[in-house]
Design an enzyme around this catalytic site. Structure first.
Site, PDB file in Angstrom:
ATOM      1  N   HIS A 139       7.177  47.394 -57.751  1.00 29.72           N
ATOM      2  CA  HIS A 139       8.421  46.397 -57.706  1.00 29.72           C
ATOM      3  C   HIS A 139       9.665  46.998 -58.429  1.00 29.72           C
ATOM      4  CE1 HIS A 139      10.594  42.755 -57.745  1.00 29.72           C
ATOM      5  NE2 HIS A 139      10.156  42.282 -56.503  1.00 29.72           N
ATOM      6  N   GLU A 197      13.018  46.706 -50.296  1.00 30.08           N
ATOM      7  CA  GLU A 197      13.510  45.770 -51.156  1.00 30.08           C
ATOM      8  C   GLU A 197      14.752  46.533 -51.844  1.00 30.08           C
ATOM      9  OE1 GLU A 197      10.741  42.751 -52.720  1.00 30.08           O
ATOM     10  OE2 GLU A 197      10.953  44.210 -53.914  1.00 30.08           O
TER      11      GLU A 197
END
Ligand code: PGA
Length: 220
Positions: free
Chosen positions: A97, A146
């Site tokens: 992430h 993302e």
């Protein structure tokens, strides 16, 4: 009907009581979840044991994921949680992430090791990438596009851009599902899930409140 993954990334939020309250709310409302929607909730490690029990006891159709994994196996790695330990509770794990890259300086080599560890432990890696040019570690089954400008900002990428990234990633990697993450909410979720190359969404802020998350699920 295509399968849609809806992943809740709770990040560093919620006490045990709040987590169980969230599940209680969803379990009272989620009776007619369409078969094609797969819900995966990724809480902090401290919440996994009780959430797993609650999900099993109440036969909820929710899967659990972790938000990180040690790049090592068992041993002298203070503070780390290894793949075997994680597999006792969940089937999925988020890796790479952008917040891990930014605050914990995770680099490509580290991310590659984590994907490998996840696979060796029987976990399904959910690999976050910033763009289509990024290398996809071998074994990543679910990839989330993302872009960092979109995370937690209320400023999502366009569904068309996300779809194009997904198309390119799929053209270079067989059998990966590609999701979009970054400021997905009740009002825009459908714009992403209806794109032909996108297989779902990863939701941060809008997953914390159970009413809001249920609306995201329903609108997806
Ligand atoms: P957000 O987070 O939905 O709050 O933007 C998304 C993410 O975790 O990447």
């Amino acid at each position: 009907m295509k399968k849609i993954f809806i992943i809740a990334n709770w990040k560093s939020n919620k006490t045990e009581r709040e987590a169980i309250g969230w599940l209680q709310y969803l379990s009272s409302k989620m009776y007619d979840l369409p078969q094609n929607k797969s819900i995966i909730v990724c809480p902090s490690f401290t919440l996994l044991a009780n959430m797993k029990s609650y999900i099993l006891d109440n036969k909820l159709s929710i899967s659990l994921g972790a938000q990180d994994i040690s790049p090592f196996g068992e041993g002298q790695y203070t503070g780390e949680v290894n793949g075997g330990q994680i597999k006792e509770y969940v089937d999925y794990v988020i890796i790479g992430h952008s917040e891990r890259r930014k605050y914990f300086l995770e680099d490509k080599a580290m991310i590659r090791k984590k994907v490998l560890m996840a696979k060796q432990s029987g976990l399904i890696p959910i690999l976050c990438i910033q763009g289509e040019s990024e290398e996809i570690s071998q074994g990543a089954e679910i990839v989330v596009y993302e872009p960092s400008f979109a995370i937690g900002t209320g400023n999502p990428d366009t569904p068309e851009d996300a779809n194009e990234v997904a198309r390119i990633v799929k053209s270079k990697n067989n059998n990966v599902s590609v999701l979009y993450g970054g400021s997905v909410d009740v009002s825009n979720v459908k714009n992403f899930t209806q794109m032909n190359h996108l297989d779902g969404v990863l939701v941060g802020l809008s997953s914390l409140n159970p009413q809001e998350f249920l609306a995201v699920i329903n609108n997806a």
